[in-house]
Design a protein around this motif. Structure first.
Motif, PDB file in Angstrom:
ATOM      1  N   SER A 186      -3.658  -2.863 -11.474  1.00 64.36           N
ATOM      2  CA  SER A 186      -4.022  -1.927 -10.412  1.00 64.36           C
ATOM      3  C   SER A 186      -3.691  -0.491 -10.808  1.00 64.36           C
ATOM      4  CB  SER A 186      -3.299  -2.297  -9.112  1.00 64.36           C
ATOM      5  OG  SER A 186      -3.717  -3.559  -8.655  1.00 64.36           O
ATOM      6  N   GLY A 214       0.807  -1.218   0.000  1.00 62.85           N
ATOM      7  CA  GLY A 214       0.000   0.000   0.000  1.00 62.85           C
ATOM      8  C   GLY A 214       0.832   1.255   0.000  1.00 62.85           C
ATOM      9  N   LEU A 253      -6.099   2.683 -11.150  1.00 62.19           N
ATOM     10  CA  LEU A 253      -5.892   3.854 -10.290  1.00 62.19           C
ATOM     11  C   LEU A 253      -5.637   5.125 -11.092  1.00 62.19           C
ATOM     12  CD1 LEU A 253      -3.616   2.320  -7.496  1.00 62.19           C
ATOM     13  CD2 LEU A 253      -6.007   3.024  -7.254  1.00 62.19           C
ATOM     14  N   GLU A 311     -10.101   2.314  -2.752  1.00 53.48           N
ATOM     15  CA  GLU A 311      -9.401   2.065  -4.012  1.00 53.48           C
ATOM     16  C   GLU A 311      -8.168   1.200  -3.769  1.00 53.48           C
ATOM     17  OE1 GLU A 311      -9.702   5.772  -6.974  1.00 53.48           O
ATOM     18  OE2 GLU A 311      -8.824   6.297  -5.038  1.00 53.48           O
ATOM     19  N   LEU A 312      -7.448   1.535  -2.721  1.00 52.09           N
ATOM     20  CA  LEU A 312      -6.217   0.818  -2.412  1.00 52.09           C
ATOM     21  C   LEU A 312      -6.492  -0.652  -2.115  1.00 52.09           C
ATOM     22  CD1 LEU A 312      -3.239   1.653  -2.239  1.00 52.09           C
ATOM     23  CD2 LEU A 312      -3.542   1.933   0.227  1.00 52.09           C
ATOM     24  N   LYS A 313      -7.604  -0.905  -1.462  1.00 54.20           N
ATOM     25  CA  LYS A 313      -7.944  -2.278  -1.073  1.00 54.20           C
ATOM     26  C   LYS A 313      -8.100  -3.185  -2.286  1.00 54.20           C
ATOM     27  CE  LYS A 313     -10.770  -4.675   2.333  1.00 54.20           C
ATOM     28  NZ  LYS A 313     -11.834  -4.546   3.349  1.00 54.20           N
ATOM     29  N   ALA A 350      -4.345   7.245  -3.459  1.00 58.38           N
ATOM     30  CA  ALA A 350      -5.553   6.430  -3.563  1.00 58.38           C
ATOM     31  C   ALA A 350      -6.334   6.455  -2.261  1.00 58.38           C
ATOM     32  CB  ALA A 350      -5.176   4.999  -3.919  1.00 58.38           C
ATOM     33  N   CYS A 390      -6.291  -3.251  -4.778  1.00 57.08           N
ATOM     34  CA  CYS A 390      -4.983  -3.497  -5.390  1.00 57.08           C
ATOM     35  C   CYS A 390      -4.249  -4.685  -4.781  1.00 57.08           C
ATOM     36  CB  CYS A 390      -4.100  -2.259  -5.260  1.00 57.08           C
ATOM     37  SG  CYS A 390      -4.772  -0.786  -6.057  1.00 57.08           S
ATOM     38  N   ILE A 448       2.514   1.751  -3.404  1.00 56.03           N
ATOM     39  CA  ILE A 448       1.584   2.254  -4.433  1.00 56.03           C
ATOM     40  C   ILE A 448       1.389   3.757  -4.266  1.00 56.03           C
ATOM     41  CG2 ILE A 448      -0.845   2.253  -5.149  1.00 56.03           C
ATOM     42  CD1 ILE A 448      -0.858  -0.777  -4.627  1.00 56.03           C
ATOM     43  N   GLN A 449       1.183   4.194  -3.028  1.00 52.63           N
ATOM     44  CA  GLN A 449       0.996   5.628  -2.768  1.00 52.63           C
ATOM     45  C   GLN A 449       2.243   6.416  -3.149  1.00 52.63           C
ATOM     46  OE1 GLN A 449      -1.994   6.203  -2.447  1.00 52.63           O
ATOM     47  NE2 GLN A 449      -2.943   5.707  -0.485  1.00 52.63           N
TER      48      GLN A 449
END
Length: 212
Positions: free
Chosen positions: A51, A20, A55, A39-41, A35, A43, A23-24
């Motif tokens: 993903s 997580g 996003l 939304e993150l969940k 996200a 991925c 990704i951020q």
């Protein structure tokens, strides 16, 4: 004797925090907004390129690859260390391995990362092999990957696929192997129920009577 295939993320290890934050970090590097939690969940489980396409709301391959590059830079430096072994998993694997079961890992995570994580978690010696995706994104389709792995096995053997997302169950059903959905990972209960797995379990201990 059949093979027991385990998914990695969300089944053996909780890697959510590291994935997580990576990704951020990638979204921030690209100048985009971070996200939202919902939304993150979504991925956690699918191939990372899918993903980022979602996003970033894009089909621009160059932009997606740029996001993947930023993601991997952060993940390999920091995020990969942020994982936890799910309670009961090591005991389960030790028991299965000591009983002579053949254990393998099948994951969409890039193979070098999967190998490093399992070695760091002191689990790799319990598996006959570890199968992940390639860095270019190939071998990310779990159904096709499982199908190719099963080509070397006798058709009359009983095989199992254990995972926390519908994609794990769909792969198992497509390849006609036994499917077990686990609820301690990333998949929502509705998702797992709709996937119609052969078994739905809530703790690693419940696998023992199924597999032994």
């Amino acid at each position: 004797m059949g093979t027991i295939f385990f998914d990695l993320d969300g089944t053996l290890l909780n890697t959510q925090a590291g994935i997580g934050e990576s990704i951020q970090a990638a979204l921030s590097q690209l100048g985009g907004s971070i996200a939202e939690p919902a939304e993150l969940k979504t991925c956690f489980g699918p191939p990372i390129r899918e993903s980022f396409a979602r996003l970033l709301d894009t089909d621009d391959d160059q932009l997606i690859e740029s996001a993947v590059t930023h993601f991997r830079e952060h993940y390999l430096q920091k995020g990969i260390y942020r994982y936890q072994l799910y309670p009961g998993i090591k005991t389960l694997l030790l028991q299965l391995a000591s009983s002579g079961k053949t254990l393998r890992v099948l994951t969409v995570k890039p193979q070098p990362q999967a190998e490093w994580l399992l070695q760091h978690a002191q689990l790799s010696h319990l598996f006959a092999s570890i199968h992940g995706s390639l860095l270019d994104g190939s071998r990310s389709d779990k159904t096709l990957h499982l199908e190719s792995l099963l080509q070397d096995h006798q058709p009359d053997q009983q095989h199992w696929m254990i995972g926390d997302r519908a994609s794990d169950i769909h792969a198992a059903k497509s390849c006609e192997v036994n499917s077990v959905a686990v609820t301690w990972g990333y998949g929502e209960i509705d998702e797992l129920q709709q996937a119609n797995s052969d078994y739905l379990i809530h703790s690693p201990e419940q696998l023992i009577p199924l597999l032994t």
